[in-house]
Write an enzyme that holds these catalytic residues in place. Structure first.
Site: not given
Length: 707
Positions: A561, A646, A681
């Site tokens: 991330s 995501d 995600h």
């Protein structure tokens, strides 16, 4: 440096993406993006899907000879997990709640009973049954009505963090022994397109929830729902048009009030409603003030506020309802301290448990607020000098006991219960690690590395004592993060022992951008100061090599991330340091993304990265944006992973980055890109499926050592 993993498929050609020039001009600066066509959120576009499938096939082919190692590592990771496990029951109202998981199950089953020992135990929910037939499943939340009769269930089956909420009548489950739900146990109410959170009014029939904007995926509206009615009849009670705020809901600790909580990076706003009057209107808790960050809670007649008002590292204040309107009338409970970060509080009827951090180490202080010992304070003590701990599930404000979770890099997760009146602690449970694990075989350290500007960066590391020599021969994996003020403490993970047992040193670099050393540590690693995060990570690597912790030709790095952004910047700026890098669900196309307000999270994060519509912020981001700074130079071996669905960092960020990297890089090192076509995600769902991603990265790194 090795040029590839050992494989019989070296003749396979890497996918080459089509180049379609796209010109972008802003602030009299021109950029040409040949892969802009990938970023139109075309998850159903045949061209996009075909290219992602080609990348997956290429990665699988290039990794075929390490598949046995990946399988071995997966089995190692899985073998350390206790298959039959349960949580310690926690009392909430009349009942004790806990969960269990058994055998090969991926998900838990939730129960409640009338005693800690499990009398009148009743199955509330079997998540395995709910997950059947879905490639992805996430249970966001379950919430019980104040009268204990109705349970809300929030579920996502698309991995986009868009949740549907169902309601179960627990009165109809009392005599049921099967784990399979029957239709008559569920109300007809279904709430679609939500954030997943529910708060109950005290009438047991009214709930509030946040509805998502399906374009931006931001929660922008709060609705009131009456059980037994259609969602189409729900009443919009609040709408936030300023998309720089995240929205959530909460209920005060004394359960007397409901809150709408609005959080921007540097500002907070609360609205409040009497929980006994759910048909009323939410009003400001107190007037909004820009750059005032706080967390508010209530116990009895007093509100308690952890606030940065005239306090960079926050302080604790309290106020009555009449005093709330004038912040200068609030009473100080804990003053601001330059060297101590006040992170949060947990309110009890007679106590407040304070969470704070000094010199990077978290600690807990009990303040007695009522009774003969009112005014006294003392710490809750642990044994290790360096550890992670947090308040656990403490639903009962009347309790005189508090539960805390504790672990370190060598100590498995442990649940302690503290007597708040005496400070005495009791170990309720410690995570079991199956196999040959013995904590005495491992050693952890906490050191400080001096960065190029003279600032000392805290570093946590762990290694196996019988295989570590501080002579520059060990392989080393350095994990990176450092944004949003999030701090990754040295927590226990049984997975890293597969690396430690193979001679690796595992390192967490607590670079600027976290809050490890207080609020200033965060501010010195964001916006115009973001380069400090990258410098810190690189300087930690260089120092660890110089001090003999790792071999200069056996250094690996990994981050996900915003930590993936860190990886992208680091491989542009110091590619020669790393043999292999793991880049996961990465934020890489920073400049273009932050110029596109239609993308989820963009407007919320101007205070984190800067708003590139402003010339100065544009230049700051342009200077480090990983996608914009790819150049014709050698790069390390790189493994990139993402999820097609995501909702936080869109799949096209790593897709574009890999395509451009293939165009520019001047080496023959591996660049592999794996997309989970079902995940978002957070990666794969389930306790075992998610281990595949860990095994993939580990086998990638280990195989590079023998290439």
């Amino acid at each position: 440096m090795p040029t590839s993993l050992p494989t019989s498929n070296n003749t396979i050609t890497a996918p080459i993406a089509e180049k379609i020039p796209h010109e972008m001009v802003i602030h009299q600066h021109q950029r040409v993006d040949n892969y802009y066509w990938m970023r139109d959120d075309q998850r159903n576009d045949e061209k996009v899907i075909a290219h992602l499938n080609e990348e997956n096939s290429y990665a699988d082919a290039m990794l075929v000879e390490q598949k046995p190692l990946q399988t071995l590592l997966f089995n190692e990771l899985k073998a350390r997990i206790v298959k039959d496990d349960n949580t310690v029951p926690a009392k909430d109202g009349k009942y004790w709640y806990h969960s269990e998981i058994n055998g090969e199950q991926e998900f838990s089953r939730y129960y409640r009973a009338t005693s800690f020992a499990g009398d009148n135990k009743m199955l509330l929910l079997d998540v395995n049954e709910r997950a059947k037939g879905h490639d992805f499943y996430d249970l966001a939340d379950i919430s019980i009505s104040p009268n204990d009769e109705i349970m809300s269930i929030s579920e996502d089956t698309d991995s986009r963090r868009i949740y549907s909420i169902s309601f179960k009548n627990l009165a109809k489950t009392k005599a049921r022994e099967s784990s399979i739900d029957t239709d008559n146990e569920y109300l007809t109410d279904i709430l679609l397109e939500t954030e997943g959170q529910v708060v109950w009014a005290n009438d047991n029939k009214t709930v509030f929830y946040v509805k998502k904007d399906l374009d931006t995926l931001l929660g922008t509206q709060v609705y009131r729902h009456k059980l037994g009615t259609a969602q189409a009849d729900d009443v919009l009670v609040y709408q936030e048009d300023d998309h720089s705020f995240y929205m959530s809901l909460d209920k005060s600790r004394d359960e007397s009030q409901l809150y709408i909580c609005l959080h921007a990076t540097e500002s907070t706003h609360y609205l409040v409603l009497d929980a006994e009057q759910p048909d009323g209107e939410f009003i400001d808790l107190f007037p909004y003030q820009e750059q005032h960050e706080f967390h508010a809670d209530k116990m009895g007649e007093h509100y308690y506020l952890v606030t940065n008002y005239k306090a960079k590292n926050f302080r604790l204040m309290k106020a009555t309802a009449k005093q709330l309107g004038d912040i200068d009338n609030w009473q100080e409970v804990i003053a601001h301290r330059n060297n101590v970060l006040l992170e949060g509080i947990e309110l009890f009827k007679r106590f407040i448990v304070i969470t704070e951090r000094e010199h990077g180490q978290i600690r807990f202080i009990v303040h007695t607020t009522h009774g003969e010992n009112a005014g006294q304070q003392y710490p809750l003590l642990f044994d290790d000098p360096c550890y992670f701990a947090c308040l656990d599930d403490n639903p009962e404000p009347n309790s005189t006991m508090a539960r805390l979770y504790y672990s370190s890099l060598t100590t498995p997760g442990s649940l302690f219960e503290f007597d708040l009146a005496t400070g005495q602690r009791k170990l309720l449970k410690q995570q079991k690690v199956l196999g040959a694990f013995d904590k005495e075989h491992y050693q952890s350290e906490r050191i400080f590395i001096t960065a190029r500007d003279g600032i000392e960066v805290p570093v946590s590391l762990v290694y196996r004592q019988d295989s570590f020599k501080k002579d520059g021969t060990n392989p080393l994996l350095q994990y990176g993060y450092g944004a949003y003020g999030i701090t990754i403490d040295p927590n226990f993970s049984s997975e890293i022992f597969s690396l430690l047992d193979r001679g690796f040193v595992y390192v967490i670099a607590h670079v600027r951008g976290s809050e490890m050393l207080g609020r200033q540590w965060y501010e010195n690693g964001k916006m115009a100061n973001k380069q400090n995060s990258f410098n810190d990570f690189i300087d930690v690597t260089k120092a660890l090599i110089a001090q003999g912790y790792g071999a200069k030709d056996k250094i690996f790095a990994s981050g996900g991330s915003a930590g993936g952004l860190l990886m992208g910047a680091v491989v542009n700026q110091a590619p020669e340091l790393y043999l292999g890098v793991g880049v996961h669900v990465p934020f890489l196309d920073v400049l273009t993304t932050m110029l596109d307000e239609s993308i989820p999270l963009t407007t919320n994060e101007y205070d984190e990265w800067g708003n590139p519509n402003e010339p100065h912020a544009y230049q700051n981001i342009l200077a480090y944006s990983p996608y914009d700074n790819i150049s014709a130079q050698p790069y390390p071996n790189i493994l990139v992973t993402t999820g097609l669905h995501d909702s936080q960092v869109q799949y096209f960020e790593p897709m574009k980055w890999v395509a451009k990297m293939r165009e520019f890089k001047s080496d023959n090192n591996l660049l592999l890109f794996k997309t989970d076509m079902d995940a978002g995600h957070g990666g794969a769902s389930g306790r075992f499926k998610s281990l595949n991603d860990k095994a993939l990265e580990m086998s990638f790194f280990i195989s590079l050592l023998s290439a």
